[in-house]
Design an enzyme around this catalytic site. Structure first.
Site, short mmCIF file in Angstrom:
data_model
loop_
_atom_site.label_atom_id
_atom_site.label_comp_id
_atom_site.label_asym_id
_atom_site.label_seq_id
_atom_site.Cartn_x
_atom_site.Cartn_y
_atom_site.Cartn_z
N LYS A 117 -12.34 -4.83 2.04
CA LYS A 117 -11.80 -3.88 3.04
C LYS A 117 -12.86 -2.68 3.15
O LYS A 117 -12.90 -1.89 2.47
CB LYS A 117 -10.41 -3.26 2.73
CG LYS A 117 -9.88 -2.39 3.72
CD LYS A 117 -8.39 -2.02 3.42
CE LYS A 117 -7.68 -1.18 4.34
NZ LYS A 117 -6.47 -0.79 3.73
N CYS A 161 0.94 -1.16 -0.08
CA CYS A 161 0.11 -0.05 -0.07
C CYS A 161 0.87 1.10 0.05
O CYS A 161 2.15 1.06 0.07
CB CYS A 161 -0.91 -0.13 1.07
SG CYS A 161 -2.32 1.13 1.11
N SER A 164 -6.71 -2.94 14.44
CA SER A 164 -6.28 -2.33 15.57
C SER A 164 -7.50 -1.77 16.67
O SER A 164 -7.25 -1.95 17.92
CB SER A 164 -5.36 -1.10 14.98
OG SER A 164 -6.49 -0.09 14.33
N LYS A 181 -11.74 -7.35 6.04
CA LYS A 181 -11.17 -6.51 7.11
C LYS A 181 -12.11 -5.37 7.49
O LYS A 181 -12.59 -4.79 6.32
CB LYS A 181 -10.10 -6.07 6.64
CG LYS A 181 -9.11 -5.15 7.44
CD LYS A 181 -7.91 -4.63 6.80
CE LYS A 181 -7.41 -3.12 7.54
NZ LYS A 181 -6.63 -2.56 7.00
N CYS A 210 -0.48 4.26 1.80
CA CYS A 210 -0.88 5.40 2.94
C CYS A 210 0.42 5.52 3.90
O CYS A 210 0.59 6.77 4.34
CB CYS A 210 -1.97 5.01 3.57
SG CYS A 210 -1.89 3.33 4.23
N TYR A 231 -3.14 -8.62 16.51
CA TYR A 231 -2.30 -8.01 17.38
C TYR A 231 -2.27 -9.35 18.57
O TYR A 231 -1.20 -8.74 19.52
CB TYR A 231 -2.75 -6.69 17.58
CG TYR A 231 -2.62 -5.85 16.30
CD1 TYR A 231 -1.41 -5.50 16.00
CD2 TYR A 231 -3.75 -5.65 15.77
CE1 TYR A 231 -1.46 -4.73 14.59
CE2 TYR A 231 -3.88 -4.91 14.63
CZ TYR A 231 -2.72 -4.33 14.14
OH TYR A 231 -2.84 -3.70 12.92
N ARG A 261 -3.65 3.78 12.49
CA ARG A 261 -3.16 5.12 11.87
C ARG A 261 -1.97 5.86 12.65
O ARG A 261 -1.22 6.55 12.16
CB ARG A 261 -4.13 5.78 11.27
CG ARG A 261 -4.98 5.02 10.09
CD ARG A 261 -6.02 5.88 9.45
NE ARG A 261 -6.77 4.99 8.62
CZ ARG A 261 -7.87 5.20 8.11
NH1 ARG A 261 -8.77 6.18 8.54
NH2 ARG A 261 -8.45 4.43 7.40
N GLU A 295 -16.54 -8.32 -4.98
CA GLU A 295 -14.96 -8.14 -4.85
C GLU A 295 -14.29 -9.49 -4.59
O GLU A 295 -13.20 -9.33 -5.23
CB GLU A 295 -15.07 -7.20 -3.55
CG GLU A 295 -15.24 -5.68 -3.56
CD GLU A 295 -14.33 -5.06 -4.29
OE1 GLU A 295 -13.28 -5.24 -4.96
OE2 GLU A 295 -14.42 -3.67 -4.45
N ARG A 332 -11.02 7.85 3.33
CA ARG A 332 -10.80 6.74 2.21
C ARG A 332 -12.05 6.07 1.58
O ARG A 332 -12.08 5.07 1.23
CB ARG A 332 -10.24 5.54 2.85
CG ARG A 332 -8.88 6.15 3.61
CD ARG A 332 -7.75 4.95 3.66
NE ARG A 332 -6.83 5.06 4.57
CZ ARG A 332 -5.78 5.79 4.62
NH1 ARG A 332 -5.41 6.46 3.65
NH2 ARG A 332 -4.89 5.67 5.63
N CYS A 349 -3.86 6.14 -0.24
CA CYS A 349 -3.23 4.94 -0.51
C CYS A 349 -2.78 4.71 -2.02
O CYS A 349 -2.72 3.60 -2.69
CB CYS A 349 -4.42 3.65 -0.19
SG CYS A 349 -4.79 3.69 1.46
C1 PBG Z 1 -3.28 0.05 4.60
C2 PBG Z 1 -3.64 -0.66 5.99
C3 PBG Z 1 -4.32 -0.24 6.88
C4 PBG Z 1 -4.61 -1.48 7.80
C5 PBG Z 1 -3.86 -2.54 7.53
N1 PBG Z 1 -3.39 -2.08 5.77
C6 PBG Z 1 -4.81 1.10 7.14
C7 PBG Z 1 -5.93 1.73 6.49
O1 PBG Z 1 -6.49 1.09 5.55
O2 PBG Z 1 -6.24 2.93 6.67
C8 PBG Z 1 -5.35 -1.44 9.13
C9 PBG Z 1 -4.98 -2.22 9.94
C10 PBG Z 1 -5.55 -2.06 11.45
O3 PBG Z 1 -6.28 -1.26 11.88
O4 PBG Z 1 -5.23 -2.94 12.28
N2 PBG Z 1 -2.00 -0.04 4.48
#
Ligand code: PBG
Length: 329
Positions: A198, A123, A277, A251, A125, A316, A208, A236, A220, A133
């Protein structure tokens, strides 16, 4: 009143002892199902805990080696890498540079631990000055230009030793052209784990902080999916599989179990789920307040994701799971 109780079926019979509950439990969860995210920041001797993600750190490529050594002792050997470069620019140049933060980390990790399995998040970002992204034009993500840069990025990851690449930008056609770039550069055996589904989710905000990837303007929603949609997820995943995705991912995970379950019925490739996260931070925060039993809640969450149909869980919690080894039966 005296009832003449006459019951043939008594579901409780199978719940009578721990050993029996374990025998009949429908879902198994193993450390082998889990992938642990690692944040790697350019520099040296860095180990900074993320405020909003207790227990999760930014490492530099030297300190991450000690961390991996500890993780291997816990039998965690599959990682997904996120990079935080020294410098960001409009094109996210560090993300495809030979001496970029991810490429150098890949080489150093593989040199010291040849047997670990390294997935790279593909990615922009974390690498772009605007935090979006991909490559932008008129403040909007330019899909087709981004594809060219994604190709550069995956090839550089593959050359540096990645075992699997995971495009996460929700760029249309990314799987097709990533597959093409890998194949024409001699990496036809390298699998693609696509973040196929996603959602534009508020559950990513602690990430972030960790990845320093908050968009500088806007959000996004023009590329990540609307969380109110379910049927669109079928489109998708089918598209990504037709373009060559080896594994598809959903996700976030926790509030999207219906999506995981639905996709499981439809596709015949392995399904990954990203326990993101925010899902982690909420548990940590409530546990800190003393309101919940952290280990048990973690276990219940991870099992629910597995039960819904995920074959692989990026989480995590992998380290905590490995340490607690709860037997919940
Ligand atoms: C993009 C990416 C994101 C996450 C994983 N890959 C961030 C986003 O889309 O803003 C989020 C993972 C998480 O929240 O643990 N590189």
């Amino acid at each position: 009143m005296k009832n003449n109780i006459d019951l043939k079926v008594r579901p409780r019979r199978l719940r009578n002892s721990k050993i029996l509950r374990s025998l009949v439990s429908e879902t198994k969860l193993d450390l082998d199902d889990l992938v642990y995210p690692l944040f790697i920041k350019s520099g040296k001797k860095i180990k900074i805990e993320i405020d909003s993600m207790p227990g999760i750190y930014q490492f530099s490529k030297d300190t991450v080696l000690n961390e991996i050594e500890e993780l291997l002792k816990l039998k965690i050997n599959k990682f997904i890498l996120f990079g935080i470069p020294k410098e960001k620019d409009d094109y996210g140049s560090d993300s495809f540079a030979d001496d970029g933060v991810i490429q150098t980390a890949l080489r150093d990790i593989k040199k010291r631990f040849p047997d670990v399995f390294l997935i790279t998040d593909v990615c922009f970002c974390e690498f772009t000055s605007h935090g979006h992204c991909g490559i932008t034009k008129n403040n909007s993500l330019d899909n087709d230009t981004t594809i060219e840069y994604l190709q550069k990025q995956v090839v550089s990851h593959a050359k540096a030793g990645a075992d699997m690449v995971a495009p996460s930008g929700m760029v249309d056609g990314s799987v097709k052209y990533i597959r093409k770039a890998l194949d024409t550069n001699g990496f036809s055996s390298l699998p693609i784990l696509s973040y196929s589904v996603k959602f534009a989710s508020s559950f990513y905000s602690p990430f972030r902080d960790a990845a320093e990837s908050m968009p500088k303007y806007g959000n996004r929603k023009k590329y990540q999916m609307d969380f109110k949609n379910s049927r669109e997820t079928i489109k998708e995943v089918q598209l990504d599989i037709s373009e060559g995705a080896d594994i598809v991912m959903v996700k976030p995970a926790m509030v999207y179990l219906d999506i995981i379950k639905n996709i499981k019925k439809i596709v015949n490739v392995p399904i990954a789920a990203y326990n993101v996260s925010g899902e982690y931070s909420m548990v940590k925060a409530a546990a800190k307040m003393g309101w919940i039993n952290e280990d048990k809640i973690m276990n219940e969450i991870l099992f629910s994701i597995k039960r819904a149909g995920a074959d692989i869980i990026i989480t995590y919690f992998a380290k905590d799971f490995a340490k607690t080894k709860l037997n919940e039966n």
